[in-house]
Motif scaffolding. Structure first.
Motif, PDB file in Angstrom:
ATOM      1  N   ALA A   1       4.547  -1.534  -6.305  1.00  0.00           N
ATOM      2  CA  ALA A   1       3.885  -0.527  -5.037  1.00  0.00           C
ATOM      3  C   ALA A   1       3.003  -1.386  -4.274  1.00  0.00           C
ATOM      4  CB  ALA A   1       3.518   0.564  -5.623  1.00  0.00           C
ATOM      5  N   LEU A   2       2.023  -1.898  -5.132  1.00  0.00           N
ATOM      6  CA  LEU A   2       0.708  -2.722  -4.448  1.00  0.00           C
ATOM      7  C   LEU A   2       1.403  -3.750  -3.609  1.00  0.00           C
ATOM      8  CD1 LEU A   2      -2.155  -3.344  -3.881  1.00  0.00           C
ATOM      9  CD2 LEU A   2      -2.091  -4.466  -5.971  1.00  0.00           C
ATOM     10  N   THR A   3       2.558  -4.475  -4.114  1.00  0.00           N
ATOM     11  CA  THR A   3       3.110  -5.820  -3.559  1.00  0.00           C
ATOM     12  C   THR A   3       3.672  -5.245  -2.130  1.00  0.00           C
ATOM     13  OG1 THR A   3       3.336  -6.962  -5.524  1.00  0.00           O
ATOM     14  CG2 THR A   3       4.692  -7.342  -3.590  1.00  0.00           C
ATOM     15  N   ARG A   4       4.425  -4.060  -2.286  1.00  0.00           N
ATOM     16  CA  ARG A   4       5.025  -3.457  -1.095  1.00  0.00           C
ATOM     17  C   ARG A   4       4.027  -3.112   0.053  1.00  0.00           C
ATOM     18  NH1 ARG A   4       7.860  -0.435  -4.942  1.00  0.00           N
ATOM     19  NH2 ARG A   4       9.974  -1.210  -5.417  1.00  0.00           N
ATOM     20  N   ASP A   5       2.903  -2.486  -0.265  1.00  0.00           N
ATOM     21  CA  ASP A   5       1.735  -2.123   0.428  1.00  0.00           C
ATOM     22  C   ASP A   5       1.354  -3.261   1.217  1.00  0.00           C
ATOM     23  OD1 ASP A   5       2.182   0.392  -0.051  1.00  0.00           O
ATOM     24  OD2 ASP A   5       0.661   0.503  -1.604  1.00  0.00           O
ATOM     25  N   VAL A   6       0.954  -4.550   0.373  1.00  0.00           N
ATOM     26  CA  VAL A   6       0.437  -5.559   0.931  1.00  0.00           C
ATOM     27  C   VAL A   6       1.529  -6.490   2.013  1.00  0.00           C
ATOM     28  CG1 VAL A   6      -0.288  -8.012   0.518  1.00  0.00           C
ATOM     29  CG2 VAL A   6      -1.040  -6.223  -1.054  1.00  0.00           C
ATOM     30  N   LEU A   7       2.614  -6.211   1.612  1.00  0.00           N
ATOM     31  CA  LEU A   7       3.787  -7.070   2.649  1.00  0.00           C
ATOM     32  C   LEU A   7       3.537  -6.046   3.967  1.00  0.00           C
ATOM     33  CD1 LEU A   7       6.482  -7.719   0.332  1.00  0.00           C
ATOM     34  CD2 LEU A   7       5.225  -9.397   1.307  1.00  0.00           C
ATOM     35  N   GLU A   8       3.816  -4.720   3.817  1.00  0.00           N
ATOM     36  CA  GLU A   8       3.978  -3.935   5.105  1.00  0.00           C
ATOM     37  C   GLU A   8       2.541  -4.120   5.780  1.00  0.00           C
ATOM     38  OE1 GLU A   8       4.521   0.010   3.483  1.00  0.00           O
ATOM     39  OE2 GLU A   8       6.659  -0.364   3.019  1.00  0.00           O
ATOM     40  N   GLN A   9       1.395  -4.164   5.187  1.00  0.00           N
ATOM     41  CA  GLN A   9       0.073  -4.144   5.974  1.00  0.00           C
ATOM     42  C   GLN A   9       0.181  -5.658   6.815  1.00  0.00           C
ATOM     43  OE1 GLN A   9      -2.114  -1.916   6.652  1.00  0.00           O
ATOM     44  NE2 GLN A   9      -2.936  -3.172   8.056  1.00  0.00           N
ATOM     45  N   HIS A  10       0.348  -6.670   5.918  1.00  0.00           N
ATOM     46  CA  HIS A  10       0.315  -7.916   6.604  1.00  0.00           C
ATOM     47  C   HIS A  10       1.360  -8.092   7.749  1.00  0.00           C
ATOM     48  CE1 HIS A  10       0.012 -12.281   6.566  1.00  0.00           C
ATOM     49  NE2 HIS A  10       1.451 -12.427   6.696  1.00  0.00           N
ATOM     50  N   PHE A  11       2.708  -7.843   7.742  1.00  0.00           N
ATOM     51  CA  PHE A  11       3.449  -7.877   8.526  1.00  0.00           C
ATOM     52  C   PHE A  11       3.309  -6.887   9.895  1.00  0.00           C
ATOM     53  CE2 PHE A  11       5.932 -10.152   5.753  1.00  0.00           C
ATOM     54  CZ  PHE A  11       6.448 -11.079   6.469  1.00  0.00           C
ATOM     55  N   ASN A  12       2.617  -5.802   9.584  1.00  0.00           N
ATOM     56  CA  ASN A  12       2.151  -4.882  10.768  1.00  0.00           C
ATOM     57  C   ASN A  12       1.065  -5.617  11.540  1.00  0.00           C
ATOM     58  OD1 ASN A  12       3.941  -3.009  10.340  1.00  0.00           O
ATOM     59  ND2 ASN A  12       2.934  -1.965   8.742  1.00  0.00           N
ATOM     60  N   ASP A  13       0.264  -6.267  10.881  1.00  0.00           N
ATOM     61  CA  ASP A  13      -0.869  -7.001  11.405  1.00  0.00           C
ATOM     62  C   ASP A  13      -0.283  -8.001  12.027  1.00  0.00           C
ATOM     63  OD1 ASP A  13      -2.752  -5.051  10.423  1.00  0.00           O
ATOM     64  OD2 ASP A  13      -3.195  -6.621   8.747  1.00  0.00           O
ATOM     65  N   LEU A  14       0.672  -8.887  11.742  1.00  0.00           N
ATOM     66  CA  LEU A  14       1.098  -9.804  12.329  1.00  0.00           C
ATOM     67  C   LEU A  14       1.924  -9.644  13.715  1.00  0.00           C
ATOM     68  CD1 LEU A  14       3.007 -12.278   9.594  1.00  0.00           C
ATOM     69  CD2 LEU A  14       0.864 -12.792  11.143  1.00  0.00           C
ATOM     70  N   LYS A  15       2.719  -8.387  13.653  1.00  0.00           N
ATOM     71  CA  LYS A  15       3.243  -7.822  14.514  1.00  0.00           C
ATOM     72  C   LYS A  15       2.282  -7.358  15.785  1.00  0.00           C
ATOM     73  CE  LYS A  15       5.891  -4.994  12.502  1.00  0.00           C
ATOM     74  NZ  LYS A  15       6.838  -3.963  12.200  1.00  0.00           N
ATOM     75  N   GLY A  16       1.348  -6.872  15.307  1.00  0.00           N
ATOM     76  CA  GLY A  16       0.290  -6.272  16.281  1.00  0.00           C
ATOM     77  C   GLY A  16      -0.409  -7.583  17.008  1.00  0.00           C
ATOM     78  N   THR A  17      -0.715  -8.727  16.128  1.00  0.00           N
ATOM     79  CA  THR A  17      -1.321 -10.061  16.656  1.00  0.00           C
ATOM     80  C   THR A  17      -0.441 -10.545  17.720  1.00  0.00           C
ATOM     81  OG1 THR A  17      -2.609  -9.972  14.781  1.00  0.00           O
ATOM     82  CG2 THR A  17      -2.547 -11.977  16.212  1.00  0.00           C
ATOM     83  N   LEU A  18       0.735 -10.718  17.364  1.00  0.00           N
ATOM     84  CA  LEU A  18       1.811 -11.251  18.175  1.00  0.00           C
ATOM     85  C   LEU A  18       2.045 -10.620  19.456  1.00  0.00           C
ATOM     86  CD1 LEU A  18       3.855 -13.704  18.441  1.00  0.00           C
ATOM     87  CD2 LEU A  18       5.476 -12.333  17.183  1.00  0.00           C
TER      88      LEU A  18
END
Length: 412
Positions: free
Chosen positions: A19-36
């Motif tokens: 569950a923690l890994t899923r949260d980390v992945l989702e947060q990371h890729f959401n941050d990437l999409k926002g930055t991109l």
């Protein structure tokens, strides 16, 4: 009360880590999409501003040319109207109006117009967009991030030290070739981890640890030839119950750090031995002195341990003391040994390890002896000897003495 079996514990552990890994992945890729998205928007605005600038610079001379042409046409229309009016109003006795028109027409150059640029000289705006960017981004995105069933390194051992904790870790993935390790820690009450070590060693002493307080530790590694760090190890909790080593405050010749574990020989004329605040060194522990900065050496300089504090002495080179001079000479009860350690330099670490060998037969320590096996190490060299005392010592003081300013020593 529910008694969880080891199987149930590991089941919950796996579920929580997933569950923690899923949260980390989702947060990371959401941050990437926002930055991109932000970067693309900024680049679009920049290119549109370039188009606006080129358009304004290109149209400006054409606007000026158009104004001159329109002005010339207007002047010709006005002159034509005046000529027709003068012709119609000419009489035999009054031709002044026609003369004025003639003079005005001679001063106006109706055939002088600005040069209009050719079509090849007129800017034609266009956008050049390299579609290979999508290919590169697609390739990078498909390789971005990994999911591991377990971290390649794990914390192996936490050993309490006076005012610190020794953290040891090991590699658990045989196929992983580490280049560097990264250790972080935090108080159990803190929200953020902070870096405390980055390097190739597999152990590190974390200092400035408050006694009887829980700290969490975690470690990760960077593979050989790679830039990204591996997943973090499972965090481990440790604490130190040992009293931190402290120098005695109030000694005029030395300035102490806020935690009193660093002593700096100042430029005061006062001298003598700076002792520890209490006899906090016990057999079986490792006492370490790290030379932070060096000053001018003197043959009476010394760092070491002793049975008791003796005021009025300017060195630990005396009875009931074991010490090392800044030139590497080892003294036992005031006598210099033939074996010698390397001279002190900035960054040198001198360690003292002691263990009891035997105790004399007398219960009241009269006529008996107490023997300690002493190992002093410095720069990968060691001196080992037996230190004979006339009575049992449960704990020892440590101390240092420097004749000249500039010497700074950290003890732990």
């Amino acid at each position: 009360m529910i008694d969880f079996s080891p199987t149930q514990y590991f089941y919950e552990f796996i579920k929580d880590s997933a569950a923690l890994t899923r949260d980390v992945l989702e947060q990371h890729f959401n941050d990437l999409k926002g930055t991109l998205r932000k970067l693309l928007d900024e680049r679009l605005v920049s290119l549109l501003q370039e188009v606006d600038g080129i358009e304004q610079e290109s149209v400006k001379p054409l606007d000026e040319c158009q104004k001159l042409i329109e002005h010339g046409v207007g002047t010709a229309d006005e002159l034509l109207w005046e000529g027709e009016s003068a012709i119609h109003s000419v009489t035999g006795e009054n031709n002044d109006k026609l003369c004025r028109f003639t003079k005005k027409a001679l001063h106006i150059q109706l055939d002088s117009l600005p040069e209009v640029p050719s079509l090849v000289d007129v800017p034609c705006l266009s956008a050049q967009l390299d579609d290979s960017l999508l290919t590169v981004m697609r390739s990078q995105i498909f390789r971005h991030g990994t999911v591991a069933s377990r971290p390649p390194v794990q914390i192996e051992e936490l050993i309490e030290k006076p005012g610190g904790i020794l953290v040891r870790w090991c590699k658990v993935d045989e196929d992983f070739i580490p280049q560097d390790y990264r250790l972080q820690y935090r108080k159990s009450t803190a929200s953020q981890f902070e870096d405390v070590y980055v390097g190739s060693d597999t152990e590190f002493i974390v200092l400035h640890i408050d006694p009887n307080v829980d700290y969490q530790f975690r470690v990760c590694a960077r593979g050989d030839g790679r830039q990204e760090w591996s997943p973090w190890s499972v965090s481990q909790t440790g604490r130190s119950t040992l009293v931190p080593h402290e120098w005695m405050p109030g000694f005029e010749g030395y300035s102490l750090s806020s935690r009193r574990n660093i002593a700096l020989r100042n430029d005061s004329q006062a001298g003598g031995v700076l002792y520890s605040k209490a006899p906090t060194y016990y057999c079986g522990q490792t006492l370490t002195f790290r030379i932070e900065t060096v000053g001018q050496p003197d043959k009476k300089d010394s760092i070491g341990v002793c049975v008791e504090q003796r005021n009025g002495w300017d060195s630990l080179q005396r009875d009931k003391a074991v010490c090392v001079s800044t030139n590497g000479a080892v003294f036992v009860n005031g006598k210099e040994m033939t074996n010698q350690l390397p001279a002190f330099t900035s960054g040198s670490a001198v360690t003292f390890d002691m263990e009891a060998v035997n105790i004399g037969p007398s219960n009241n320590n009269e006529g008996g002896n107490f023997r300690l096996r002493v190992t002093i190490g410095s720069n990968n060299r060691e001196v080992v000897f037996d230190w004979v005392l006339d009575q049992c010592c449960g704990s020892l003081y440590f101390g240092c003495s420097f004749s000249y300013p500039g010497w700074k020593v950290l003890v732990f």
